[in-house]
Design a protein around this motif. Structure first.
Motif, PDB file in Angstrom:
ATOM      1  N   CYS A  64      -0.688   6.154   0.329  1.00 54.75           N
ATOM      2  CA  CYS A  64      -1.978   6.792   0.584  1.00 54.75           C
ATOM      3  C   CYS A  64      -1.838   7.963   1.546  1.00 54.75           C
ATOM      4  N   LYS A  65      -2.761   8.919   1.407  1.00 55.19           N
ATOM      5  CA  LYS A  65      -2.894  10.008   2.367  1.00 55.19           C
ATOM      6  C   LYS A  65      -3.970   9.602   3.352  1.00 55.19           C
ATOM      7  N   VAL A 113       1.536   3.508   3.727  1.00 53.40           N
ATOM      8  CA  VAL A 113       1.341   2.512   2.680  1.00 53.40           C
ATOM      9  C   VAL A 113       0.220   1.567   3.124  1.00 53.40           C
ATOM     10  N   LEU A 114      -0.892   1.573   2.385  1.00 53.09           N
ATOM     11  CA  LEU A 114      -2.014   0.673   2.661  1.00 53.09           C
ATOM     12  C   LEU A 114      -2.180  -0.263   1.473  1.00 53.09           C
ATOM     13  N   PRO A 146       5.616   6.164   3.001  1.00 54.57           N
ATOM     14  CA  PRO A 146       6.358   6.399   1.749  1.00 54.57           C
ATOM     15  C   PRO A 146       7.128   7.717   1.766  1.00 54.57           C
ATOM     16  N   HIS A 147       8.297   7.721   1.102  1.00 59.10           N
ATOM     17  CA  HIS A 147       9.028   8.971   0.857  1.00 59.10           C
ATOM     18  C   HIS A 147       8.318   9.651  -0.303  1.00 59.10           C
ATOM     19  N   GLY A 178      -7.369   5.538   3.949  1.00 57.08           N
ATOM     20  CA  GLY A 178      -6.476   6.370   3.159  1.00 57.08           C
ATOM     21  C   GLY A 178      -6.905   6.424   1.713  1.00 57.08           C
ATOM     22  N   ILE A 179      -6.542   7.512   1.048  1.00 57.41           N
ATOM     23  CA  ILE A 179      -6.827   7.690  -0.378  1.00 57.41           C
ATOM     24  C   ILE A 179      -5.499   7.589  -1.123  1.00 57.41           C
ATOM     25  N   ASP A 180      -5.442   6.697  -2.119  1.00 58.51           N
ATOM     26  CA  ASP A 180      -4.235   6.515  -2.935  1.00 58.51           C
ATOM     27  C   ASP A 180      -3.874   7.855  -3.577  1.00 58.51           C
TER      28      ASP A 180
END
Length: 157
Positions: free
Chosen positions: A39-40, A33-34, A83-84, A61-63
Motif C-alpha cells: 500500500c501507499k 504492507v498493510l 515492499p520492494h 494506505g491505498i493498495d
C-alpha cells in the motif's frame, strides 16, 4: 563431493519481497504492507505515549494494485514490512484476448500482463484502437504486477 539435488534453474535472486522498517520511520506517500497487501501511505497520525509507554502510529494506505483502502495501528517502535517496488516502462505493441504485448527497453517482448479492468484499461484500449504509440508503466511488488499509468511516446525513441 557436490550435492546433486540442488536446483539452480529458478533464476530467483533470493531477495525478500519486503524489508523491515521501524514504524516511526515510515512517511506519508511512502509504501508499507498493510493486511498483507502493498500500500501507499495516504494518512498517518501518531498518538501520545500512554500509561504503558508506547506511542501508536495509525496508518491509512491505498493498495497499489486494487486501490482498496486499508488501515492499521502499530506501536511506533515496532517494525513493519516495506515492499520492494519496481516501476518499468514498456511500449504497447498489441492487445490479444485481454492481454497486452509489451516491449521493454532491451527489446524483450512479454505477453503475460492483462489489460486492467478499470478506466485505465479502457483508455489503453481506446488509444491502441486509434493506433497511438503509448508507453505503459508497470508496477511490480511482492510477486504481483499491474499496469498503473500510460503516457504518449515521444519521437525520441
Amino acid at each position: 563431493m557436490a550435492d546433486t539435488d540442488l536446483d539452480l534453474t529458478t533464476g530467483e535472486s533470493g531477495a525478500s519481497a519486503t524489508i523491515p522498517m521501524q514504524c516511526s520511520a515510515l512517511r506519508k506517500n511512502g509504501y508499507v504492507v498493510l493486511k498483507g497487501r502493498p500500500c501507499k501511505i495516504v494518512e498517518m497520525s501518531t498518538s501520545k505515549t500512554g500509561k504503558h509507554g508506547h506511542a501508536k502510529v495509525n496508518m491509512v494506505g491505498i493498495d497499489i494494485f486494487t486501490n482498496k483502502k486499508y488501515e492499521d495501528m502499530c506501536p511506533s517502535t515496532h517494525n513493519m514490512d516495506v515492499p520492494h517496488i519496481k516501476r518499468n516502462e514498456f511500449q504497447l505493441l498489441n492487445i490479444t484476448d485481454g492481454f497486452m504485448s509489451l516491449m521493454g527497453d532491451n527489446g524483450d517482448v512479454r505477453e503475460d500482463l492483462r489489460v486492467p479492468d478499470s478506466d485505465l484499461g479502457k483508455e489503453i484500449e481506446q488509444k491502441f484502437a486509434a493506433s497511438e504509440d503509448i508507453l505503459v508503466s508497470v508496477l511490480s511488488a511482492m510477486g504481483e504486477e499491474c499496469a498503473v499509468a500510460i503516457k504518449q511516446m515521444t519521437g525520441g525513441k
